[in-house]
Motif scaffolding. Structure first.
Motif, mmCIF file in Angstrom:
data_model
loop_
_atom_site.group_PDB
_atom_site.id
_atom_site.type_symbol
_atom_site.label_atom_id
_atom_site.label_comp_id
_atom_site.label_asym_id
_atom_site.label_seq_id
_atom_site.Cartn_x
_atom_site.Cartn_y
_atom_site.Cartn_z
ATOM 1 N N THR A 124 0.825 -1.209 0.000
ATOM 2 C CA THR A 124 0.000 0.000 0.000
ATOM 3 C C THR A 124 0.856 1.254 0.000
ATOM 4 O OG1 THR A 124 -1.725 -1.203 1.209
ATOM 5 C CG2 THR A 124 -1.859 1.189 1.205
ATOM 6 N N LEU A 125 1.935 1.257 0.786
ATOM 7 C CA LEU A 125 2.814 2.425 0.825
ATOM 8 C C LEU A 125 3.446 2.703 -0.537
ATOM 9 C CD1 LEU A 125 4.654 1.971 4.249
ATOM 10 C CD2 LEU A 125 3.068 3.797 3.630
ATOM 11 N N ALA A 126 3.793 1.649 -1.264
ATOM 12 C CA ALA A 126 4.416 1.839 -2.575
ATOM 13 C C ALA A 126 3.454 2.455 -3.587
ATOM 14 C CB ALA A 126 4.934 0.503 -3.096
ATOM 15 N N ARG A 127 2.151 2.303 -3.361
ATOM 16 C CA ARG A 127 1.173 2.780 -4.328
ATOM 17 C C ARG A 127 0.520 4.091 -3.928
ATOM 18 N NH1 ARG A 127 -2.854 -2.016 -5.490
ATOM 19 N NH2 ARG A 127 -3.590 -0.426 -6.923
ATOM 20 N N LEU A 128 0.776 4.574 -2.739
ATOM 21 C CA LEU A 128 0.107 5.787 -2.275
ATOM 22 C C LEU A 128 0.392 7.022 -3.136
ATOM 23 C CD1 LEU A 128 0.209 5.650 1.628
ATOM 24 C CD2 LEU A 128 -1.750 5.409 0.111
ATOM 25 N N PRO A 129 1.639 7.305 -3.572
ATOM 26 C CA PRO A 129 1.856 8.507 -4.391
ATOM 27 C C PRO A 129 1.026 8.513 -5.669
ATOM 28 C CG PRO A 129 3.947 7.656 -3.581
ATOM 29 C CD PRO A 129 2.917 6.627 -3.249
ATOM 30 N N LEU A 201 -5.153 0.245 6.462
ATOM 31 C CA LEU A 201 -5.587 1.477 7.121
ATOM 32 C C LEU A 201 -4.410 2.224 7.727
ATOM 33 C CD1 LEU A 201 -7.792 3.361 8.262
ATOM 34 C CD2 LEU A 201 -7.971 1.802 10.207
ATOM 35 N N VAL A 202 -3.524 1.504 8.408
ATOM 36 C CA VAL A 202 -2.364 2.145 9.029
ATOM 37 C C VAL A 202 -1.467 2.776 7.968
ATOM 38 C CG1 VAL A 202 -0.264 1.700 10.363
ATOM 39 C CG2 VAL A 202 -2.427 0.677 11.077
ATOM 40 N N ALA A 203 -1.252 2.077 6.852
ATOM 41 C CA ALA A 203 -0.416 2.628 5.782
ATOM 42 C C ALA A 203 -1.056 3.866 5.165
ATOM 43 C CB ALA A 203 -0.169 1.565 4.714
ATOM 44 N N GLY A 204 -2.381 3.853 5.000
ATOM 45 C CA GLY A 204 -3.052 5.017 4.428
ATOM 46 C C GLY A 204 -3.031 6.224 5.348
ATOM 47 N N VAL A 209 7.203 4.746 5.787
ATOM 48 C CA VAL A 209 7.586 3.391 6.186
ATOM 49 C C VAL A 209 7.833 3.314 7.691
ATOM 50 C CG1 VAL A 209 9.273 1.553 5.862
ATOM 51 C CG2 VAL A 209 8.554 2.937 3.915
ATOM 52 N N VAL A 210 8.563 4.275 8.220
ATOM 53 C CA VAL A 210 8.935 4.235 9.641
ATOM 54 C C VAL A 210 7.700 4.350 10.521
ATOM 55 C CG1 VAL A 210 10.279 5.361 11.450
ATOM 56 C CG2 VAL A 210 11.213 5.180 9.132
ATOM 57 N N VAL A 211 6.856 5.335 10.245
ATOM 58 C CA VAL A 211 5.663 5.542 11.069
ATOM 59 C C VAL A 211 4.691 4.375 10.911
ATOM 60 C CG1 VAL A 211 3.753 7.113 11.553
ATOM 61 C CG2 VAL A 211 5.961 8.023 10.853
ATOM 62 N N LEU A 218 2.483 -1.261 17.170
ATOM 63 C CA LEU A 218 1.710 -0.835 18.345
ATOM 64 C C LEU A 218 0.283 -1.368 18.282
ATOM 65 C CD1 LEU A 218 1.539 0.864 20.919
ATOM 66 C CD2 LEU A 218 0.940 2.836 19.487
ATOM 67 N N ALA A 219 -0.315 -1.356 17.084
ATOM 68 C CA ALA A 219 -1.676 -1.881 16.943
ATOM 69 C C ALA A 219 -1.720 -3.376 17.246
ATOM 70 C CB ALA A 219 -2.191 -1.605 15.533
ATOM 71 N N LEU A 220 -0.725 -4.122 16.763
ATOM 72 C CA LEU A 220 -0.677 -5.553 17.074
ATOM 73 C C LEU A 220 -0.486 -5.795 18.566
ATOM 74 C CD1 LEU A 220 1.433 -7.095 14.159
ATOM 75 C CD2 LEU A 220 -1.026 -7.222 14.523
ATOM 76 N N LEU A 221 0.359 -4.983 19.201
ATOM 77 C CA LEU A 221 0.573 -5.126 20.635
ATOM 78 C C LEU A 221 -0.725 -4.905 21.401
ATOM 79 C CD1 LEU A 221 2.491 -5.459 23.056
ATOM 80 C CD2 LEU A 221 2.952 -2.994 22.910
ATOM 81 N N ILE A 222 -1.478 -3.895 21.011
ATOM 82 C CA ILE A 222 -2.763 -3.622 21.684
ATOM 83 C C ILE A 222 -3.732 -4.778 21.475
ATOM 84 C CG2 ILE A 222 -4.764 -2.090 21.702
ATOM 85 C CD1 ILE A 222 -2.895 0.193 20.992
ATOM 86 N N ILE A 223 -3.759 -5.323 20.262
ATOM 87 C CA ILE A 223 -4.659 -6.447 19.980
ATOM 88 C C ILE A 223 -4.291 -7.661 20.806
ATOM 89 C CG2 ILE A 223 -5.347 -8.092 18.189
ATOM 90 C CD1 ILE A 223 -5.190 -5.822 16.183
#
Length: 259
Positions: A124-129, A201-204, A209-211, A218-223
Protein backbone atom coordinates in the motif's frame (compact mmCIF):
# COMPACT_ATOMS: atom_id res chain seq x y z
CA UNK A 1 3.95 49.34 -24.72
CA UNK A 2 2.56 48.68 -21.27
CA UNK A 3 -0.29 46.22 -20.67
CA UNK A 4 -2.93 48.82 -19.63
CA UNK A 5 -2.10 50.93 -22.69
CA UNK A 6 -2.33 47.89 -24.97
CA UNK A 7 -5.75 46.98 -23.48
CA UNK A 8 -7.02 50.53 -23.96
CA UNK A 9 -5.91 50.62 -27.59
CA UNK A 10 -7.47 47.20 -28.27
CA UNK A 11 -10.84 48.29 -26.86
CA UNK A 12 -10.84 51.32 -29.16
CA UNK A 13 -9.94 49.14 -32.14
CA UNK A 14 -12.84 47.88 -34.30
CA UNK A 15 -12.09 44.23 -33.43
CA UNK A 16 -12.22 45.03 -29.71
CA UNK A 17 -15.53 46.87 -30.14
CA UNK A 18 -16.98 43.93 -32.10
CA UNK A 19 -15.83 41.41 -29.50
CA UNK A 20 -17.30 43.50 -26.66
CA UNK A 21 -20.61 43.68 -28.48
CA UNK A 22 -20.69 39.89 -28.97
CA UNK A 23 -19.84 39.18 -25.34
CA UNK A 24 -22.50 41.57 -24.05
CA UNK A 25 -25.25 39.33 -25.45
CA UNK A 26 -25.95 36.27 -23.16
CA UNK A 27 -25.24 32.97 -24.85
CA UNK A 28 -28.17 30.64 -25.51
CA UNK A 29 -27.16 27.30 -23.95
CA UNK A 30 -29.73 25.41 -26.04
CA UNK A 31 -27.58 25.89 -29.10
CA UNK A 32 -24.51 24.22 -27.62
CA UNK A 33 -23.73 20.55 -28.16
CA UNK A 34 -24.52 18.31 -25.17
CA UNK A 35 -21.04 16.75 -25.15
CA UNK A 36 -19.48 20.18 -24.57
CA UNK A 37 -20.89 20.45 -21.04
CA UNK A 38 -19.73 18.35 -18.09
CA UNK A 39 -22.26 17.66 -15.34
CA UNK A 40 -20.17 15.20 -13.27
CA UNK A 41 -16.62 14.81 -11.97
CA UNK A 42 -16.42 11.44 -13.70
CA UNK A 43 -15.82 11.30 -17.41
CA UNK A 44 -17.03 7.68 -17.64
CA UNK A 45 -19.59 5.59 -15.80
CA UNK A 46 -19.02 3.90 -12.44
CA UNK A 47 -19.13 0.43 -13.99
CA UNK A 48 -16.36 1.34 -16.44
CA UNK A 49 -14.24 2.77 -13.63
CA UNK A 50 -14.69 -0.40 -11.55
CA UNK A 51 -13.89 -2.58 -14.54
CA UNK A 52 -10.73 -0.60 -15.21
CA UNK A 53 -9.72 -0.69 -11.53
CA UNK A 54 -10.22 -4.46 -11.36
CA UNK A 55 -8.09 -4.91 -14.49
CA UNK A 56 -5.37 -2.69 -13.04
CA UNK A 57 -5.36 -4.55 -9.70
CA UNK A 58 -5.19 -7.92 -11.43
CA UNK A 59 -2.26 -6.74 -13.55
CA UNK A 60 -0.42 -5.47 -10.47
CA UNK A 61 -1.04 -8.77 -8.66
CA UNK A 62 0.44 -10.64 -11.62
CA UNK A 63 3.50 -8.38 -11.58
CA UNK A 64 3.91 -8.91 -7.83
CA UNK A 65 3.21 -12.64 -8.02
CA UNK A 66 6.56 -13.41 -6.36
CA UNK A 67 5.36 -11.76 -3.14
CA UNK A 68 2.21 -13.88 -2.98
CA UNK A 69 4.08 -17.09 -3.83
CA UNK A 70 6.64 -16.26 -1.15
CA UNK A 71 3.85 -15.68 1.40
CA UNK A 72 2.32 -19.08 0.58
CA UNK A 73 5.68 -20.86 0.91
CA UNK A 74 6.39 -18.99 4.14
CA UNK A 75 2.97 -20.00 5.49
CA UNK A 76 3.64 -23.65 4.66
CA UNK A 77 7.00 -23.59 6.46
CA UNK A 78 5.61 -21.82 9.54
CA UNK A 79 2.62 -24.19 9.63
CA UNK A 80 4.93 -27.21 9.55
CA UNK A 81 7.05 -25.74 12.34
CA UNK A 82 3.94 -25.06 14.43
CA UNK A 83 2.71 -28.59 13.80
CA UNK A 84 5.97 -30.11 15.02
CA UNK A 85 5.95 -27.92 18.15
CA UNK A 86 2.41 -29.03 19.09
CA UNK A 87 2.64 -32.42 17.35
CA UNK A 88 -0.07 -34.70 18.74
CA UNK A 89 -2.85 -36.63 17.05
CA UNK A 90 -5.35 -35.57 19.71
CA UNK A 91 -4.84 -32.97 22.39
CA UNK A 92 -5.86 -33.95 25.90
CA UNK A 93 -8.53 -31.85 27.57
CA UNK A 94 -8.55 -32.99 31.19
CA UNK A 95 -6.33 -30.61 33.16
CA UNK A 96 -5.37 -26.97 33.27
CA UNK A 97 -2.04 -27.79 31.58
CA UNK A 98 -3.99 -29.24 28.64
CA UNK A 99 -5.88 -25.97 28.40
CA UNK A 100 -2.62 -24.05 28.35
CA UNK A 101 -1.45 -26.19 25.42
CA UNK A 102 -4.65 -25.33 23.57
CA UNK A 103 -4.09 -21.68 24.42
CA UNK A 104 -0.51 -21.75 23.16
CA UNK A 105 -1.56 -23.28 19.84
CA UNK A 106 -4.41 -20.80 19.37
CA UNK A 107 -2.37 -17.71 20.20
CA UNK A 108 0.44 -18.84 17.90
CA UNK A 109 -2.07 -19.25 15.07
CA UNK A 110 -3.42 -15.77 15.73
CA UNK A 111 0.02 -14.16 15.89
CA UNK A 112 1.30 -15.88 12.74
CA UNK A 113 -1.73 -14.84 10.68
CA UNK A 114 -1.81 -11.30 12.05
CA UNK A 115 1.82 -10.71 11.07
CA UNK A 116 0.99 -11.66 7.48
CA UNK A 117 -0.63 -8.24 7.17
CA UNK A 118 2.73 -6.45 7.16
CA UNK A 119 3.09 -7.28 3.46
CA UNK A 120 -0.13 -5.36 2.74
CA UNK A 121 1.31 -2.27 4.42
CA UNK A 122 4.42 -2.37 2.21
CA UNK A 123 2.38 -2.79 -0.99
CA UNK A 124 0.00 0.00 0.00
CA UNK A 125 2.81 2.42 0.83
CA UNK A 126 4.42 1.84 -2.57
CA UNK A 127 1.17 2.78 -4.33
CA UNK A 128 0.11 5.79 -2.28
CA UNK A 129 1.86 8.51 -4.39
CA UNK A 130 0.16 7.32 -7.58
CA UNK A 131 -3.16 6.94 -5.79
CA UNK A 132 -3.15 10.51 -4.45
CA UNK A 133 -2.13 11.87 -7.85
CA UNK A 134 -5.00 10.04 -9.57
CA UNK A 135 -7.44 11.15 -6.88
CA UNK A 136 -6.42 14.81 -7.20
CA UNK A 137 -6.85 14.62 -10.97
CA UNK A 138 -10.36 13.18 -10.44
CA UNK A 139 -9.55 9.94 -12.28
CA UNK A 140 -11.66 7.98 -9.80
CA UNK A 141 -13.01 8.15 -6.30
CA UNK A 142 -11.14 6.45 -3.41
CA UNK A 143 -13.66 3.61 -3.12
CA UNK A 144 -13.08 2.77 -6.81
CA UNK A 145 -9.48 2.07 -5.82
CA UNK A 146 -10.19 0.35 -2.49
CA UNK A 147 -12.96 -2.07 -3.49
CA UNK A 148 -10.99 -4.02 -6.17
CA UNK A 149 -7.91 -3.98 -3.93
CA UNK A 150 -9.85 -5.69 -1.13
CA UNK A 151 -11.97 -8.11 -3.19
CA UNK A 152 -9.10 -9.47 -5.28
CA UNK A 153 -7.12 -10.25 -2.12
CA UNK A 154 -9.94 -12.43 -0.74
CA UNK A 155 -9.17 -15.57 -2.85
CA UNK A 156 -5.48 -15.31 -1.95
CA UNK A 157 -6.28 -14.99 1.77
CA UNK A 158 -8.70 -17.92 1.51
CA UNK A 159 -6.01 -20.06 -0.14
CA UNK A 160 -3.48 -19.20 2.57
CA UNK A 161 -6.05 -19.98 5.28
CA UNK A 162 -6.91 -23.36 3.74
CA UNK A 163 -3.23 -24.33 3.46
CA UNK A 164 -2.57 -23.27 7.05
CA UNK A 165 -5.58 -25.07 8.54
CA UNK A 166 -5.12 -28.26 6.49
CA UNK A 167 -1.52 -28.58 7.70
CA UNK A 168 -1.95 -27.58 11.34
CA UNK A 169 -5.44 -28.59 12.47
CA UNK A 170 -5.16 -32.38 12.67
CA UNK A 171 -1.40 -32.47 13.28
CA UNK A 172 -1.81 -30.29 16.37
CA UNK A 173 -4.74 -32.43 17.43
CA UNK A 174 -7.73 -30.14 17.65
CA UNK A 175 -11.24 -31.55 17.84
CA UNK A 176 -11.74 -33.88 14.83
CA UNK A 177 -15.36 -32.88 14.09
CA UNK A 178 -15.81 -31.46 10.59
CA UNK A 179 -17.99 -28.61 11.86
CA UNK A 180 -15.25 -27.39 14.19
CA UNK A 181 -12.68 -27.73 11.41
CA UNK A 182 -14.64 -25.37 9.16
CA UNK A 183 -15.31 -22.98 12.04
CA UNK A 184 -11.57 -22.87 12.70
CA UNK A 185 -10.96 -22.24 8.99
CA UNK A 186 -13.47 -19.39 9.02
CA UNK A 187 -11.81 -17.79 12.06
CA UNK A 188 -8.34 -18.01 10.50
CA UNK A 189 -9.69 -16.48 7.27
CA UNK A 190 -11.32 -13.62 9.20
CA UNK A 191 -8.08 -13.02 11.11
CA UNK A 192 -6.24 -12.69 7.79
CA UNK A 193 -8.85 -10.25 6.49
CA UNK A 194 -8.70 -8.21 9.68
CA UNK A 195 -4.90 -8.07 9.54
CA UNK A 196 -4.89 -7.00 5.89
CA UNK A 197 -7.50 -4.29 6.50
CA UNK A 198 -5.70 -3.07 9.62
CA UNK A 199 -2.34 -2.62 7.89
CA UNK A 200 -3.91 -1.04 4.81
CA UNK A 201 -5.59 1.48 7.12
CA UNK A 202 -2.36 2.15 9.03
CA UNK A 203 -0.42 2.63 5.78
CA UNK A 204 -3.05 5.02 4.43
CA UNK A 205 -2.99 7.10 7.60
CA UNK A 206 0.76 7.14 8.29
CA UNK A 207 2.06 7.28 4.66
CA UNK A 208 5.71 6.64 5.61
CA UNK A 209 7.59 3.39 6.19
CA UNK A 210 8.93 4.23 9.64
CA UNK A 211 5.66 5.54 11.07
CA UNK A 212 3.69 2.69 9.48
CA UNK A 213 5.91 -0.01 10.99
CA UNK A 214 5.77 1.67 14.40
CA UNK A 215 2.02 2.18 14.35
CA UNK A 216 1.41 -1.33 12.98
CA UNK A 217 3.51 -2.92 15.71
CA UNK A 218 1.71 -0.84 18.35
CA UNK A 219 -1.68 -1.88 16.94
CA UNK A 220 -0.68 -5.55 17.07
CA UNK A 221 0.57 -5.13 20.63
CA UNK A 222 -2.76 -3.62 21.68
CA UNK A 223 -4.66 -6.45 19.98
CA UNK A 224 -2.57 -9.13 21.68
CA UNK A 225 -2.81 -7.50 25.11
CA UNK A 226 -6.55 -6.83 24.84
CA UNK A 227 -7.33 -10.14 23.13
CA UNK A 228 -8.07 -12.00 26.36
CA UNK A 229 -5.16 -14.46 26.20
CA UNK A 230 -3.13 -13.07 29.10
CA UNK A 231 -3.28 -15.02 32.38
CA UNK A 232 -1.57 -14.07 35.66
CA UNK A 233 1.58 -16.01 36.42
CA UNK A 234 1.07 -18.85 38.86
CA UNK A 235 -2.72 -19.08 38.46
CA UNK A 236 -3.90 -22.42 39.84
CA UNK A 237 -7.60 -21.92 39.27
CA UNK A 238 -9.28 -24.95 37.70
CA UNK A 239 -12.09 -22.73 36.52
CA UNK A 240 -9.58 -20.70 34.49
CA UNK A 241 -8.34 -23.91 32.87
CA UNK A 242 -11.89 -24.98 32.05
CA UNK A 243 -12.62 -21.54 30.70
CA UNK A 244 -9.70 -21.85 28.31
CA UNK A 245 -11.21 -25.05 26.95
CA UNK A 246 -14.63 -23.53 26.40
CA UNK A 247 -13.62 -20.14 25.03
CA UNK A 248 -10.78 -19.24 22.68
CA UNK A 249 -10.20 -16.09 24.72
CA UNK A 250 -10.52 -15.95 28.50
CA UNK A 251 -9.38 -13.38 31.01
CA UNK A 252 -8.62 -14.71 34.48
CA UNK A 253 -9.18 -11.92 36.99
CA UNK A 254 -7.11 -11.97 40.17
CA UNK A 255 -9.31 -13.60 42.71
CA UNK A 256 -8.85 -15.37 46.03
CA UNK A 257 -7.70 -18.62 44.37
CA UNK A 258 -4.86 -16.78 42.58
CA UNK A 259 -3.46 -15.03 45.61
Amino acid sequence: VSVPEFVLKFRKFHMGKSLKKQLSVPFNKRKIHKSALVFSDQSVSTSELLKTSFSKEWLLMQRNSFIYVFKIVQGIIVALVASTVFLRTRLHEDTEEDGQVYLGALIFIMIANMFNGFAEATLTLARLPVFYKHRDFLFYRPWHFTLPNVLLKVPMALLESIIWVVITYYLIGFSPEASRFFKHLLIVFLIQQAAGGLFRLVAGLCRTVVVTNTAGSLALLIIFVMGGFILPRGCNSKMAGMGLLVFTSYVCIHCSCCQ
